[in-house]
Scaffold this motif. Sequence first.
Motif, short mmCIF file in Angstrom:
data_model
loop_
_atom_site.label_atom_id
_atom_site.label_comp_id
_atom_site.label_asym_id
_atom_site.label_seq_id
_atom_site.Cartn_x
_atom_site.Cartn_y
_atom_site.Cartn_z
N THR A 156 -29.15 -41.64 9.38
CA THR A 156 -30.31 -42.49 9.67
C THR A 156 -31.58 -41.90 9.06
OG1 THR A 156 -29.32 -43.24 11.74
CG2 THR A 156 -31.69 -43.50 11.52
N VAL A 157 -31.80 -40.60 9.25
CA VAL A 157 -32.97 -39.94 8.68
C VAL A 157 -32.91 -39.99 7.15
CG1 VAL A 157 -34.21 -37.76 8.45
CG2 VAL A 157 -33.27 -38.44 10.66
N ALA A 158 -31.72 -39.75 6.59
CA ALA A 158 -31.58 -39.75 5.14
C ALA A 158 -31.93 -41.11 4.55
CB ALA A 158 -30.16 -39.36 4.75
N SER A 159 -31.45 -42.19 5.19
CA SER A 159 -31.69 -43.53 4.64
C SER A 159 -33.13 -43.99 4.86
CB SER A 159 -30.72 -44.54 5.24
OG SER A 159 -30.91 -44.65 6.64
N MET A 160 -33.69 -43.71 6.03
CA MET A 160 -35.04 -44.19 6.32
C MET A 160 -36.11 -43.37 5.63
SD MET A 160 -34.98 -45.46 10.28
CE MET A 160 -36.57 -46.25 10.06
N ALA A 161 -35.86 -42.08 5.43
CA ALA A 161 -36.88 -41.22 4.82
C ALA A 161 -36.63 -40.98 3.34
CB ALA A 161 -36.93 -39.87 5.55
N GLY A 162 -35.44 -41.40 2.83
CA GLY A 162 -35.16 -41.24 1.42
C GLY A 162 -34.93 -39.80 1.02
N VAL A 163 -34.28 -39.00 1.89
CA VAL A 163 -33.98 -37.59 1.57
C VAL A 163 -32.48 -37.40 1.60
CG1 VAL A 163 -36.17 -36.78 2.53
CG2 VAL A 163 -34.17 -36.91 4.01
N SER A 164 -32.04 -36.25 1.11
CA SER A 164 -30.61 -35.96 1.13
C SER A 164 -30.14 -35.70 2.56
CB SER A 164 -30.31 -34.74 0.26
OG SER A 164 -30.88 -33.57 0.86
N GLU A 165 -28.85 -35.82 2.79
CA GLU A 165 -28.31 -35.57 4.13
C GLU A 165 -28.52 -34.11 4.54
OE1 GLU A 165 -24.37 -36.92 4.77
OE2 GLU A 165 -24.92 -39.05 4.65
#
Length: 773
Positions: A156-165
């Motif tokens: 969720t954080v990766a997709s919403m913030a545009g960062v790697s897992e």
Amino acid sequence: MAVDGNSEAPSVDDASSYMLQYGRFEAVHKSQLEALGLPAHLWQVLYKKLSSDTFDIGDYVAFGERDNSESSSVAEGLTEHSLCLNVDQLEAGGNVFLVDHAWTTSIDQIIENLDRVPGLLERMEKLTGTYDSLAGSTEVVSAGSLDSEIEANVSTVASMAGVSEERARDLLVSVNGCLIDAIMAAEDEGKEATPGQNTLQEQIIQQLGGSEALGGKSLQWRTRRYDCTQYALDGGDQPDAIEVSVPLGPGSSARDVKCTFGPKHLTVSVRGSCVVDGGLPGEVRVDDCTWAVEDGMLTITLVKCVADTWSELILGEKHVNPFELRKHLTRVSGELWRFFQGYDCMVQGADRSIVKQTNWYIQDEVGLSVAHSSDPNVCCLPFLYLGAQGQMLPFSVMWPIKQISRGGVLTRDFCPSWLKDPRQRQGYLQAVFPAPTQPLLDAYLEFTKELEQTAAKAVRASLPTTPAPVTQSRRVFVSEATPQVKEALAAAGFEVAAAIEEADIVLVDGTTSTYADKITNQHPLNSVFSSADKTVLALQSVAGAQDWQSPGFHLPTQLCEFIGAALMDGNSWWKLSSSQASPSVVTSSWAAAVRHTDVGYTCALKCMPSALAPDQIHLVERLALLTPSNRLYIWRQNMWVYSHRIQLRDNKPEPYQTLSPAVEVAEALFMEQLRAKLGDSVASSLATSIDSIIADTVRLLLGIDSSDGKDFGLFSLQFVLGKSIDHGIAPLLHGVSPVSVRDRLASSTHLTPAILSVLAGSPDAENWKQAGV
């Protein structure tokens, strides 16, 4: 032949009124009835059943267990049941039956309907056998240890913030697992919260559906049947009210609802079906509690006796995680393409214009139990009935086309009537009845091999590099030219003719007429590029597989090859288009693409998000002028850039969606973004790369249809921009079409005179770049 309509003929007194009503029915529905192929002697029988809402097929058939043995003459079925005739005999054309639709929707409404129409998700889960693995667990949002919470929120954080897992995991650990804090930290690490960041935080909270990631008790949560939001009535610190939103579905009213408040109990029923019935965590002021129905939503407001944050509405209720629910809804919708059938209808748009709309429907359990056979005994097709109140009511109409004896299994052909090729029929049925996929993979590999052989043998015509010869052609006719265009042509030294017969150069749309001794914009390649599927087939036949092509398939004749391509690359997604006025669709589901052939979609082009933004498709357009002497000029003044917004989930396109209308992007702004993201060298080489592809495309296609020596062509070439292997940009040819005179040239005071200058032998080097020079 006996016709059993299962209803009595009207009395003599009512005959005149009946015939008047039937006459209106036939006048409105005649073209649709003829298109269905329903025998004319059954039209009145159908009308009687429609007007009386008669579903009498149960008087003629019974459910039976499907025989799935290899010796069975019935090929496949959608359910475990079959429909067997339960009367002695049913003659061909002997009756007509109504079959109800369990659900009618549009591609953009599938997920929302599953989420919001009461009971629909449960019904579709049962149909597909796709169940939510979390449905029976307790409090999804608060379950598990901190470590499991962190792992659950990484994507969720990766997709919403545009960062790697990996980065998302580190951020979650640093903020003790708080989802919102992790997303905020990714947005702007190390800075104090600004008003803009506070707004962002509120947006994140709203997107998370009130997740308990904030720590403590949540102010918002969801269950499968309703949503809850707690708030303070007078702006206090503690919530003293709770709002409950219960979706009722379209057409619902307050008459359908019964709501009973108790000090510590709430009961809600909708159309006699219990939705909520249980104890409350605290007492409420019964006299202050209210409910109302608006736009298909029941809103209940409970006022608490003591301001406090509740962790649930009904004691023991099960909460759902909005993200997990969304994934589940997507899984269910993906399985539904086996059952969906589609039809087009004309509806009135928001601006009161008449537009074509594609509806998708799933039949009720009776209709779904009719088996498939290549030699069917019934025909079953959708029918839109204009009811007495002016409402359009969808049904399926089924009638026997062969004699059926008692115990006989009812069968219909699941393939569309236009699909005749046995191999492609098998490919189509793959979307309905899953079978081993190796034949489809083999078909694609064989197809790829053929394209590679074509590419190796491709012949490229030479393009003249000498300047265009000077001509005396100065009298021009431009169809529907505006006064401003006529003035611009006169200023450029051209004489505007009042009629085609008076002109030397003619610019008109959509005609194959030849005009003796006139230069026209009717180049032979116009017919090659008249539609997306014709362009795909032309490029396959002369170019084969080129690295600058966006792979495409002509669905009516290349279903097997398309499915094989989609199976080979499970992450690919496709833009579906039609020569008709249907909106383009993007999908990652090959089954959805196959079923779209039912409603006229004929072309599937492999698509990709833009290299600049994962939620957009960027199309770059260049114009190419091909003269009667096969000299190629490329418009150098500017490129046109268009953006289509696409819906994302988990940083990937939503599996099924209509493509949003294109929005023009200023070229300067686009190039600035391109330089900022990919560097100056990539941006500066884009136009050169595109021009090289244009020249190669034209050289290849001139091998099948060169100029007749007197006609020219002005073509729009569109390129989709994706990421290349070296993380640069890869322009891929996405479409070619003749430029419309009416929509473009008739009103362009700059482009139209510039085109005519080339044809007169005096091209302006600032406007045009000649290929090969």
